[in-house]
Each structure stands twice: as C-alpha cells, then as structure tokens.
Design a protein around this motif. Structure first.
Motif, mmCIF file in Angstrom:
data_model
loop_
_atom_site.group_PDB
_atom_site.id
_atom_site.type_symbol
_atom_site.label_atom_id
_atom_site.label_comp_id
_atom_site.label_asym_id
_atom_site.label_seq_id
_atom_site.Cartn_x
_atom_site.Cartn_y
_atom_site.Cartn_z
ATOM 1 N N GLY A 67 0.798 -1.223 0.000
ATOM 2 C CA GLY A 67 0.000 0.000 0.000
ATOM 3 C C GLY A 67 0.825 1.265 0.000
ATOM 4 O O GLY A 67 1.978 1.285 -0.451
ATOM 5 N N ASN A 68 0.235 2.306 0.538
ATOM 6 C CA ASN A 68 0.810 3.657 0.484
ATOM 7 C C ASN A 68 1.710 3.922 1.687
ATOM 8 O O ASN A 68 1.253 4.376 2.732
ATOM 9 C CB ASN A 68 -0.329 4.684 0.426
ATOM 10 N N ILE A 69 2.995 3.683 1.532
ATOM 11 C CA ILE A 69 3.954 3.847 2.618
ATOM 12 C C ILE A 69 4.066 5.304 3.067
ATOM 13 O O ILE A 69 4.503 5.602 4.189
ATOM 14 C CB ILE A 69 5.343 3.317 2.180
ATOM 15 N N GLU A 70 3.652 6.230 2.214
ATOM 16 C CA GLU A 70 3.755 7.649 2.555
ATOM 17 C C GLU A 70 2.853 8.040 3.722
ATOM 18 O O GLU A 70 3.066 9.066 4.362
ATOM 19 C CB GLU A 70 3.433 8.501 1.314
ATOM 20 N N HIS A 101 -10.952 1.226 10.529
ATOM 21 C CA HIS A 101 -10.328 1.183 9.203
ATOM 22 C C HIS A 101 -11.319 1.568 8.107
ATOM 23 O O HIS A 101 -11.007 2.361 7.214
ATOM 24 C CB HIS A 101 -9.773 -0.217 8.915
ATOM 25 N N LYS A 102 -12.510 0.980 8.170
ATOM 26 C CA LYS A 102 -13.512 1.249 7.139
ATOM 27 C C LYS A 102 -13.883 2.725 7.099
ATOM 28 O O LYS A 102 -14.057 3.303 6.018
ATOM 29 C CB LYS A 102 -14.773 0.413 7.402
ATOM 30 N N ALA A 103 -14.013 3.320 8.263
ATOM 31 C CA ALA A 103 -14.478 4.712 8.339
ATOM 32 C C ALA A 103 -13.421 5.722 7.916
ATOM 33 O O ALA A 103 -13.761 6.849 7.547
ATOM 34 C CB ALA A 103 -14.935 5.021 9.763
ATOM 35 N N SER A 104 -12.154 5.329 7.958
ATOM 36 C CA SER A 104 -11.087 6.305 7.725
ATOM 37 C C SER A 104 -10.336 6.124 6.408
ATOM 38 O O SER A 104 -9.368 6.839 6.135
ATOM 39 C CB SER A 104 -10.081 6.265 8.879
ATOM 40 N N TYR A 159 -7.139 7.175 4.690
ATOM 41 C CA TYR A 159 -6.234 7.606 5.748
ATOM 42 C C TYR A 159 -6.213 6.588 6.886
ATOM 43 O O TYR A 159 -6.683 6.865 7.989
ATOM 44 C CB TYR A 159 -6.653 8.980 6.278
ATOM 45 N N THR A 160 -5.674 5.413 6.622
ATOM 46 C CA THR A 160 -5.631 4.407 7.680
ATOM 47 C C THR A 160 -4.463 3.452 7.474
ATOM 48 O O THR A 160 -4.087 3.137 6.335
ATOM 49 C CB THR A 160 -6.959 3.625 7.769
ATOM 50 N N GLU A 191 -8.629 -4.493 0.421
ATOM 51 C CA GLU A 191 -8.910 -3.109 0.021
ATOM 52 C C GLU A 191 -7.885 -2.152 0.621
ATOM 53 O O GLU A 191 -7.411 -1.235 -0.055
ATOM 54 C CB GLU A 191 -10.322 -2.725 0.457
ATOM 55 N N LEU A 192 -7.527 -2.384 1.880
ATOM 56 C CA LEU A 192 -6.541 -1.519 2.527
ATOM 57 C C LEU A 192 -5.181 -1.632 1.849
ATOM 58 O O LEU A 192 -4.428 -0.657 1.782
ATOM 59 C CB LEU A 192 -6.414 -1.874 4.008
ATOM 60 N N GLU A 193 -4.866 -2.809 1.329
ATOM 61 C CA GLU A 193 -3.589 -2.999 0.637
ATOM 62 C C GLU A 193 -3.504 -2.137 -0.610
ATOM 63 O O GLU A 193 -2.401 -1.747 -1.034
ATOM 64 C CB GLU A 193 -3.421 -4.470 0.248
ATOM 65 N N HIS A 194 -4.645 -1.819 -1.203
ATOM 66 C CA HIS A 194 -4.664 -1.034 -2.432
ATOM 67 C C HIS A 194 -4.951 0.446 -2.209
ATOM 68 O O HIS A 194 -4.484 1.298 -2.968
ATOM 69 C CB HIS A 194 -5.706 -1.606 -3.397
ATOM 70 N N THR A 195 -5.723 0.760 -1.158
ATOM 71 C CA THR A 195 -6.132 2.158 -0.972
ATOM 72 C C THR A 195 -5.484 2.825 0.233
ATOM 73 O O THR A 195 -5.513 4.049 0.344
ATOM 74 C CB THR A 195 -7.656 2.241 -0.801
#
Length: 257
Positions: free
Chosen positions: A26-29, A79-82, A85-86, A108-112
């Motif tokens: 995911g997004n390491i930033e 996680h779902k709500a944020s 940004y999570t 989904e978190l892995e991609h978004t």
C-alpha cells in the motif's frame, strides 16, 4: 506484492525493542502523516460502533491517519471509516490476511491505504505476535483512543504500552457495568473522556492533506529539480519516494522513474 522498508521510524524508537524493518503493501507515505491510534473490543455495542465510525471518519476528513490492528469489531470499523487515511498493523506475515472475516477489507486496505507487518511474509499469528502488533499500533499514534474494552483484554495491554510511552489516552464514556476497562481508566485518572468528537478531532487534525502533498511532490519532480532544493522543500516525501523506487538521483538532480 509486498515490499520491505529498512528504516528505523522515529515513532518506533519508543518501543522496548525498536524495529528497523517492515514488510508492507500500500501507500507507505501514510507513515509521514499525522496519526491517531484507535483500538477496542471485538464485540462492540451499537453505541461504540456509532462512535468509533464517527470519530474515525472525522479524523480522516481532517487528514489525520487512523492506526489500528485489523481485528474484528472496533479495529475493522475504524479502518472502514477512515479509508484511505488508515494504517493496519498485522499480527502475522503480510502474505496472510487475518482474521479471515476481514479478508476483503484487508485486501482493500492494501490497495487504498497501508498494511504493515514486522513478521516474515509467511509467519502465522501467535499469542505473543498480537502483543507485538499492539505495541506498534500504539507507538505509531500521537495518542491512543480506546472506545470500549474489558478489564482483561488486548486493549488494556495497549493501554500499558501507551502509559509506558507517555502517550495521551482517550476513552468513550460508558454506563456503569459496560466497558469496565475504559471506566476503570477514567476512575483512576489514566484517561480522558471524549465528550465532543469535533473538539477532539480539531486537537489532532492535520492542517493539510498529506496525500495531496505527496501528489504535489511528484508533480514537482517532473521538472527534474536539483536534489538539494528538493531536499529543502520536500524532505519527507523525497525520502519515501527513494524508498519506493519512484525517483532516482542522477547528476545531482531528481528524476521520476
């Protein structure tokens, strides 16, 4: 496909044994954004579900990243709500999506968003790995929010880490006989109650969107700026882009890959 990050994050220096390597998808930033840790019971009541969702969602709207452990109940709601940004810290290797009931959410978190683990990719969760996961969750956040928990629970172990790290602890006020863990923390003066979600979010809100800042940095790099100039303007973004293999430094200039 997972990636590795070899870097001692400043926040993790507070841990008993600071970690120097992670696997992630995911997004390491997001690691460079302002963060709040949110944890709680796997079996929240409706009051807690509503509160956790509102709080996490408003933190995300304020550009603050919510950190949690991916478990059933409070973690999953946070996680779902944020999204996006999570950050989810996994109790097992990055190749496992645990718990299975949250498999679609984790994918989904892995991609978004961002999923991280300090364990080898195929490592299966153990009782102690959950404790280690909890310590990382607490360390990454500027404060710890416990929305509901029992006295003997993993969330109370997270509280122990927060106290050791001298992190502010916040809880949701519950009726007598409910959420005995958080009520105990209030009684002993170890936590503050959140009576006004908006006021709390304002305290921990980020002044700017980190995701937008990251996009601005990549656009900035299209002009192949001097490395020293880029370092002054976008130090954190420059570092993360190098880790991610998004840029390269050639003859003292930054170039996109």
């Amino acid at each position: 496909m997972y990636q590795q990050i070899h870097h001692t994050l400043e926040e993790l220096q507070q841990m008993t044994n600071p970690l120097e390597m992670f696997y992630y998808k995911g997004n390491i930033e997001l690691l460079q954004s302002q963060k709040v840790s949110v944890v709680g019971t796997r079996h929240p009541n409706q009051y807690t579900k509503n509160f956790t969702f509102q709080l996490s969602n408003k933190l995300a709207q304020a550009n603050t990243t919510v950190v949690s452990g991916g478990a059933m109940g409070v973690d999953a709601i946070a996680h779902k709500a944020s999204k996006p940004y999570t950050i989810m810290i996994s109790p097992c290797g990055i190749n496992h999506r645990y718990p299975k009931i949250n498999k679609k959410l984790i994918e989904e978190l892995e991609h978004t968003a961002l999923v991280m683990s300090q364990f080898e990719p195929n490592y299966e969760a153990t009782p102690y790995s959950f404790v280690q996961r909890n310590e990382v969750v607490v360390a990454l956040g500027e404060c710890l929010v416990v929305t509901q928990c029992d006295l003997k629970s993993g969330s109370m172990r997270s509280v122990e880490f927060a106290l050791k790290m001298q992190k502010p602890i916040y809880v949701l006020p519950h009726q007598i006989g409910q959420s005995e863990g958080t009520n105990y923390l209030l009684k002993e003066g170890l936590a503050q109650a959140i009576y006004d979600i908006d006021a709390f979010v304002q305290t921990y809100s980020s002044k700017e969107s980190f995701l937008q800042t990251s996009s601005s940095f990549l656009n900035y790099c299209k002009s192949t700026p001097l490395y020293e100039e880029a370092l002054k303007e976008f130090k954190k973004e420059l570092f993360e882009a190098e880790l991610n293999g998004e840029i390269q430094i050639i003859n003292g200039r930054v170039q996109l890959l």
